[in-house]
Design a protein around this motif. Structure first.
Motif, PDB file in Angstrom:
ATOM      1  N   TRP A   1      42.982  49.672  22.637  1.00 54.10           N
ATOM      2  CA  TRP A   1      43.319  48.957  21.410  1.00 54.10           C
ATOM      3  C   TRP A   1      42.325  47.834  21.150  1.00 54.10           C
ATOM      4  O   TRP A   1      41.820  47.671  20.046  1.00 54.10           O
ATOM      5  CB  TRP A   1      44.758  48.447  21.492  1.00 54.10           C
ATOM      6  N   GLN A   2      42.009  47.083  22.208  1.00 53.36           N
ATOM      7  CA  GLN A   2      41.110  45.944  22.042  1.00 53.36           C
ATOM      8  C   GLN A   2      39.734  46.366  21.550  1.00 53.36           C
ATOM      9  O   GLN A   2      39.205  45.797  20.594  1.00 53.36           O
ATOM     10  CB  GLN A   2      40.980  45.202  23.379  1.00 53.36           C
ATOM     11  N   VAL A   3      39.149  47.385  22.189  1.00 52.14           N
ATOM     12  CA  VAL A   3      37.786  47.748  21.786  1.00 52.14           C
ATOM     13  C   VAL A   3      37.762  48.430  20.419  1.00 52.14           C
ATOM     14  O   VAL A   3      36.822  48.242  19.645  1.00 52.14           O
ATOM     15  CB  VAL A   3      37.057  48.620  22.845  1.00 52.14           C
ATOM     16  N   THR A   4      38.811  49.199  20.118  1.00 52.40           N
ATOM     17  CA  THR A   4      38.851  49.855  18.808  1.00 52.40           C
ATOM     18  C   THR A   4      38.983  48.809  17.705  1.00 52.40           C
ATOM     19  O   THR A   4      38.278  48.846  16.701  1.00 52.40           O
ATOM     20  CB  THR A   4      40.026  50.842  18.736  1.00 52.40           C
ATOM     21  N   ARG A   5      39.893  47.872  17.927  1.00 53.05           N
ATOM     22  CA  ARG A   5      40.096  46.809  16.945  1.00 53.05           C
ATOM     23  C   ARG A   5      38.812  46.000  16.760  1.00 53.05           C
ATOM     24  O   ARG A   5      38.366  45.758  15.637  1.00 53.05           O
ATOM     25  CB  ARG A   5      41.226  45.882  17.424  1.00 53.05           C
TER      26      ARG A   5
ATOM     27  N   THR B   1      35.694  46.868  17.355  1.00 54.96           N
ATOM     28  CA  THR B   1      34.653  47.652  16.698  1.00 54.96           C
ATOM     29  C   THR B   1      34.883  47.693  15.191  1.00 54.96           C
ATOM     30  O   THR B   1      33.977  47.418  14.398  1.00 54.96           O
ATOM     31  CB  THR B   1      34.627  49.093  17.243  1.00 54.96           C
ATOM     32  N   ALA B   2      36.124  48.026  14.804  1.00 57.96           N
ATOM     33  CA  ALA B   2      36.417  48.172  13.370  1.00 57.96           C
ATOM     34  C   ALA B   2      36.306  46.830  12.651  1.00 57.96           C
ATOM     35  O   ALA B   2      35.681  46.742  11.584  1.00 57.96           O
ATOM     36  CB  ALA B   2      37.806  48.772  13.184  1.00 57.96           C
ATOM     37  N   LEU B   3      36.877  45.764  13.243  1.00 61.48           N
ATOM     38  CA  LEU B   3      36.849  44.472  12.556  1.00 61.48           C
ATOM     39  C   LEU B   3      35.427  43.927  12.423  1.00 61.48           C
ATOM     40  O   LEU B   3      35.053  43.392  11.371  1.00 61.48           O
ATOM     41  CB  LEU B   3      37.728  43.453  13.289  1.00 61.48           C
ATOM     42  N   TYR B   4      34.641  44.073  13.485  1.00 62.06           N
ATOM     43  CA  TYR B   4      33.252  43.605  13.384  1.00 62.06           C
ATOM     44  C   TYR B   4      32.522  44.352  12.274  1.00 62.06           C
ATOM     45  O   TYR B   4      31.803  43.758  11.471  1.00 62.06           O
ATOM     46  CB  TYR B   4      32.510  43.787  14.712  1.00 62.06           C
ATOM     47  N   ASN B   5      32.720  45.674  12.237  1.00 59.45           N
ATOM     48  CA  ASN B   5      32.001  46.430  11.221  1.00 59.45           C
ATOM     49  C   ASN B   5      32.449  46.058   9.810  1.00 59.45           C
ATOM     50  O   ASN B   5      31.629  45.983   8.900  1.00 59.45           O
ATOM     51  CB  ASN B   5      32.142  47.929  11.469  1.00 59.45           C
ATOM     52  N   VAL B   6      33.741  45.813   9.632  1.00 57.72           N
ATOM     53  CA  VAL B   6      34.214  45.389   8.313  1.00 57.72           C
ATOM     54  C   VAL B   6      33.551  44.069   7.935  1.00 57.72           C
ATOM     55  O   VAL B   6      33.027  43.899   6.821  1.00 57.72           O
ATOM     56  CB  VAL B   6      35.755  45.252   8.293  1.00 57.72           C
ATOM     57  N   ALA B   7      33.522  43.138   8.888  1.00 57.25           N
ATOM     58  CA  ALA B   7      32.904  41.834   8.608  1.00 57.25           C
ATOM     59  C   ALA B   7      31.419  41.999   8.306  1.00 57.25           C
ATOM     60  O   ALA B   7      30.889  41.392   7.368  1.00 57.25           O
ATOM     61  CB  ALA B   7      33.099  40.890   9.790  1.00 57.25           C
ATOM     62  N   PHE B   8      30.738  42.850   9.089  1.00 56.61           N
ATOM     63  CA  PHE B   8      29.303  43.070   8.847  1.00 56.61           C
ATOM     64  C   PHE B   8      29.084  43.645   7.450  1.00 56.61           C
ATOM     65  O   PHE B   8      28.185  43.218   6.723  1.00 56.61           O
ATOM     66  CB  PHE B   8      28.716  44.051   9.874  1.00 56.61           C
ATOM     67  N   ILE B   9      29.897  44.638   7.084  1.00 57.72           N
ATOM     68  CA  ILE B   9      29.716  45.293   5.789  1.00 57.72           C
ATOM     69  C   ILE B   9      29.866  44.275   4.664  1.00 57.72           C
ATOM     70  O   ILE B   9      29.010  44.164   3.779  1.00 57.72           O
ATOM     71  CB  ILE B   9      30.733  46.441   5.611  1.00 57.72           C
ATOM     72  N   VAL B  10      30.948  43.485   4.718  1.00 57.65           N
ATOM     73  CA  VAL B  10      31.225  42.533   3.637  1.00 57.65           C
ATOM     74  C   VAL B  10      30.143  41.456   3.587  1.00 57.65           C
ATOM     75  O   VAL B  10      29.486  41.255   2.556  1.00 57.65           O
ATOM     76  CB  VAL B  10      32.621  41.891   3.821  1.00 57.65           C
ATOM     77  N   VAL B  11      29.915  40.790   4.715  1.00 60.01           N
ATOM     78  CA  VAL B  11      28.998  39.654   4.729  1.00 60.01           C
ATOM     79  C   VAL B  11      27.558  40.107   4.450  1.00 60.01           C
ATOM     80  O   VAL B  11      26.861  39.528   3.615  1.00 60.01           O
ATOM     81  CB  VAL B  11      29.076  38.905   6.075  1.00 60.01           C
TER      82      VAL B  11
ATOM     83  N   GLY C   1      29.658  50.837  17.352  1.00 60.96           N
ATOM     84  CA  GLY C   1      29.174  49.463  17.491  1.00 60.96           C
ATOM     85  C   GLY C   1      27.663  49.477  17.617  1.00 60.96           C
ATOM     86  O   GLY C   1      27.084  50.453  18.048  1.00 60.96           O
ATOM     87  N   ASP C   2      27.038  48.395  17.230  1.00 65.27           N
ATOM     88  CA  ASP C   2      25.603  48.263  17.431  1.00 65.27           C
ATOM     89  C   ASP C   2      25.378  47.817  18.872  1.00 65.27           C
ATOM     90  O   ASP C   2      25.407  46.625  19.179  1.00 65.27           O
ATOM     91  CB  ASP C   2      25.028  47.248  16.438  1.00 65.27           C
ATOM     92  N   PHE C   3      25.173  48.794  19.762  1.00 62.49           N
ATOM     93  CA  PHE C   3      25.112  48.481  21.187  1.00 62.49           C
ATOM     94  C   PHE C   3      24.049  47.429  21.497  1.00 62.49           C
ATOM     95  O   PHE C   3      24.273  46.511  22.272  1.00 62.49           O
ATOM     96  CB  PHE C   3      24.842  49.760  21.995  1.00 62.49           C
TER      97      PHE C   3
ATOM     98  N   ALA D   1      36.794  39.055  22.790  1.00 64.32           N
ATOM     99  CA  ALA D   1      36.310  38.919  21.414  1.00 64.32           C
ATOM    100  C   ALA D   1      35.097  39.787  21.127  1.00 64.32           C
ATOM    101  O   ALA D   1      34.736  39.975  19.971  1.00 64.32           O
ATOM    102  CB  ALA D   1      35.954  37.457  21.131  1.00 64.32           C
ATOM    103  N   THR D   2      34.440  40.306  22.160  1.00 62.55           N
ATOM    104  CA  THR D   2      33.153  40.943  21.895  1.00 62.55           C
ATOM    105  C   THR D   2      33.050  42.390  22.356  1.00 62.55           C
ATOM    106  O   THR D   2      32.077  43.059  22.033  1.00 62.55           O
ATOM    107  CB  THR D   2      32.013  40.181  22.605  1.00 62.55           C
ATOM    108  N   ASP D   3      34.015  42.866  23.133  1.00 62.47           N
ATOM    109  CA  ASP D   3      33.858  44.214  23.671  1.00 62.47           C
ATOM    110  C   ASP D   3      34.129  45.250  22.580  1.00 62.47           C
ATOM    111  O   ASP D   3      35.173  45.219  21.935  1.00 62.47           O
ATOM    112  CB  ASP D   3      34.831  44.410  24.844  1.00 62.47           C
ATOM    113  N   VAL D   4      33.162  46.144  22.369  1.00 66.06           N
ATOM    114  CA  VAL D   4      33.355  47.223  21.395  1.00 66.06           C
ATOM    115  C   VAL D   4      33.330  48.563  22.141  1.00 66.06           C
ATOM    116  O   VAL D   4      33.008  48.601  23.330  1.00 66.06           O
ATOM    117  CB  VAL D   4      32.281  47.191  20.286  1.00 66.06           C
ATOM    118  N   ILE D   5      33.643  49.641  21.431  1.00 68.78           N
ATOM    119  CA  ILE D   5      33.764  50.927  22.124  1.00 68.78           C
ATOM    120  C   ILE D   5      32.467  51.261  22.857  1.00 68.78           C
ATOM    121  O   ILE D   5      32.484  51.692  24.008  1.00 68.78           O
ATOM    122  CB  ILE D   5      34.120  52.065  21.132  1.00 68.78           C
ATOM    123  N   ASP D   6      31.339  51.016  22.194  1.00 67.34           N
ATOM    124  CA  ASP D   6      30.063  51.390  22.797  1.00 67.34           C
ATOM    125  C   ASP D   6      29.763  50.620  24.084  1.00 67.34           C
ATOM    126  O   ASP D   6      29.259  51.196  25.042  1.00 67.34           O
ATOM    127  CB  ASP D   6      28.929  51.156  21.788  1.00 67.34           C
TER     128      ASP D   6
END
Lengths: 306, 310
Positions: A72-76, A78-88, A235-237, A253-258
């Motif tokens: 759950w942690q890494v999926t969340r 990964t998705a939240l970081y990417n959403v933030a990256f896309i918007v910002v 994630g951008d490994f 706060a920083t672990d992503v699936i990759d």
């Protein structure tokens, strides 16, 4: 008869087939065979048995991955970081492209564009070094400034709360130039007559941007955003690994699936769970891409991926 | 001059003569915001260069600084006194970049050419065969195990070259570029009796210089900046590319000390690790920054073409 015409075609196209052979072998070997290797996720991998000889263990690897609490942690993340990256990132890139189009002479534009593009050209390792230079507790520039102002230094590398902001900032920093050029190209292809018409109608520069430039960018924005949405579980490994590394203090706060998959494979050598997490990521990614493609088809058939 | 710049001069603000208030306000915002953004992009580089030229004592007492107040080239003199490992890493990177880029360009253009020929019945089938790999993958683990346990590429130069050599995105970009070359050229060459490979090598390649330049730059940049494949597949120190060498040195001061001593340094005084880290970063980034003004122009052109073509 059918077979004969097939061989006839093979003969007819033999040069094309020959030219395609290296690429076909490459993708068979490095993309399609690993797809078959997904079976590892359902096995208890041992080196003697290899990919296909190891014993099956059903869904145990997946169960372990989900029970560990990491899924759950890494999926969340990964998705939240990417959403933030896309918007910002897109917002900043559009902002910069519009400004670059509207103000300045040739030289100003050249200098700004070159400056914005510079971070794109350096490796994530160098970005990691720059971040260390800025953020280090004892000698980092940020803390040197804070001390200079008589404030308390902050221990950034041990405080997860700062990292969402830092990673979004770094991603925006590195991608700004590239995205700006893409959007600038889209803006310059807008028909100038539209601007002239807006001017005649008495639009000021802000209205012109809101009513002409931005609406004309919608197709580009939508395509770029949707393409990025399709990769929302990747994630951008390079970024995460070089900014955070194996600093367990920050994983919440920083672990992503990759990074999780990499660590399970290389550091803890947990091949089964690592493979299971990878399959989970691929399936999620595939489902999103299909959904995105469906959405694009409905929006504009010609722009669909396939 | 790129298409972007040409067209940008058509911007309406510049043709309308008298500047109105709204344009003045906008210009103030525009110049201000762009200058700030550009500075934010540049300053970190200044910081690294400046830190590499600051004495170790100053860094430890006052932190990294934008302007060297206690100027010192000690870090560079140490770096260049015992450069064996660094040179080795440079050679690996240069070799891999040149080899990988040339091979990648050859394979990408040849593949794209076959896919771009309209008289090739199976082109869509093959295109999908390649494209599908971007939609779905087996993930890191099977890929890694295949390369290490089955192809035995660990600690070979192949592990640094092969994973990056073909990229579906580049194949698609190249294919759409080749699609713009008039078919009549191919037809007339065929009538003159040229084979398909000859048409590709002698006609199409010279015509696709802009696309080759753009994709070549993308490939070269990817190879030059690659550290990931080394992280996964290289433990032999002789095979470490530059970025991975830098990564190792940044994370491991003992390793750096050992490297310096191994190269023959008699370590009597403390090695200025902090400024040395930054000097290494500068040296590892240098060539990219030197080539950058030249390279950027082609990049922008390539991106602009790509964006217009969709």
């Amino acid at each position: 008869m059918r077979l004969r015409s097939f061989w006839h075609d093979v003969k007819k196209y033999r040069m094309f087939l020959l030219m395609l052979t290296p690429a076909v072998v490459f993708y068979l070997l490095f993309a399609y065979i690993p797809m078959a290797g997904i079976v590892i996720a359902f096995k208890r991998y041992d080196y003697a048995g290899g990919i296909f000889g190891s014993a099956w263990n059903g869904l145990d690897n997946f169960r372990f991955f989900f029970d560990s609490g990491n899924a759950w942690q890494v999926t969340r993340n990964t998705a939240l970081y990417n959403v933030a990256f896309i918007v910002v990132n897109n917002a900043l890139q559009i902002f910069a492209a519009i400004l670059l189009f509207e103000v300045g002479g040739k030289w100003f534009r050249k200098i700004i564009q070159s400056s914005l593009f510079l971070p794109y050209f350096i490796s994530w390792v160098v970005v990691g070094a720059i971040a260390y230079n800025l953020l280090n507790y004892d000698i980092g520039t940020v803390n040197a400034m804070l001390r200079g102002l008589g404030m308390e230094p902050v221990d950034i590398y041990n405080t997860p709360a700062y990292w969402p902001f830092l990673l979004v900032l770094v991603s925006a920093w590195k991608g700004l130039g590239y995205g700006t050029v893409m959007y600038l190209a889209a803006i310059t292809s807008i028909d100038t007559e539209m601007y002239e018409a807006a001017e005649i109608d008495g639009a000021n520069i802000f209205q012109r941007i809101l009513k002409v430039t931005i609406p004309n960018l919608y197709p580009t924005i939508i395509i770029l955003v949707l393409l990025a949405v399709g990769n929302i579980f990747r994630g951008d490994f390079g970024m995460f690994y070089n900014m955070v590394g194996n600093n367990g203090m920050l994983f919440s706060a920083t672990d992503v699936i990759d990074t999780f998959v990499f660590r399970s494979l290389i550091t803890s050598n947990d091949i089964g769970m690592s493979a299971a997490a990878g399959v989970f990521q691929s399936v999620l990614g595939f489902a999103t891409i299909m959904a995105v493609n469906y959405a694009v088809r409905r929006y504009d058939k010609d722009r669909a991926l396939f | 001059m790129s298409a972007t710049e040409l067209n940008a001069d058509k911007s309406f603000a510049k043709t309308s003569g008298v500047k109105k208030t709204d344009q003045k306000i906008f210009a103030a915002i525009g110049y201000g915001a762009l200058t700030i953004m550009a500075l934010l992009c540049l300053l970190p580089f200044l910081l690294v260069v400046s830190s590499s030229l600051t004495s170790e004592n100053k860094i430890i007492t006052a932190g990294y600084q934008f302007i060297p107040t206690d100027f010192s080239v000690e870090a560079y003199s140490i770096l260049f006194k015992y450069p064996t490992e660094m040179i080795q890493a440079y050679l690996v990177t240069i070799g891999v970049t040149i080899g990988g880029t040339l091979l990648g360009l050859f394979l990408t253009s040849m593949t794209s050419y076959a896919l771009s020929r309209r008289d090739f019945k199976w082109r869509n089938g093959f295109s999908f065969f390649f494209f599908f790999t971007t939609l779905f993958s087996g993930g890191l683990v099977p890929w890694y195990l295949l390369i290490v346990n089955y192809l035995h590429m660990k600690d070979t130069v192949l592990a640094l070259i092969v994973p990056l050599v073909l990229n579906v995105f580049y194949i698609i970009v190249m294919k759409s570029f080749l699609g713009g070359i008039p078919e009549a050229i191919v037809e007339s060459a065929k009538i003159d009796g040229a084979g398909d490979f000859r048409i590709y090598a002698q006609l199409i390649l010279p015509l696709s210089k802009p696309a080759l330049a753009t994709i070549g730059l993308f490939l070269a940049l990817a190879y030059w900046n690659d550290w990931y494949n080394a992280l996964l597949f290289v433990s032999d120190e002789k095979l470490m590319p530059l970025q991975y060498y830098l990564y190792k040195m940044l994370g491991n001061m003992d390793g750096m000390r050992k490297a310096m001593m191994g190269a023959g340094a008699v370590v009597t005084t403390a090695i200025p690790t902090e400024s040395l880290k930054m000097a290494m970063t500068v040296v590892a980034t240098g060539p990219i920054l030197l080539a950058y003004p030249f390279v950027q122009r082609y990049f922008v052109q390539g991106l602009t073409i790509g964006a217009v073509k969709g």
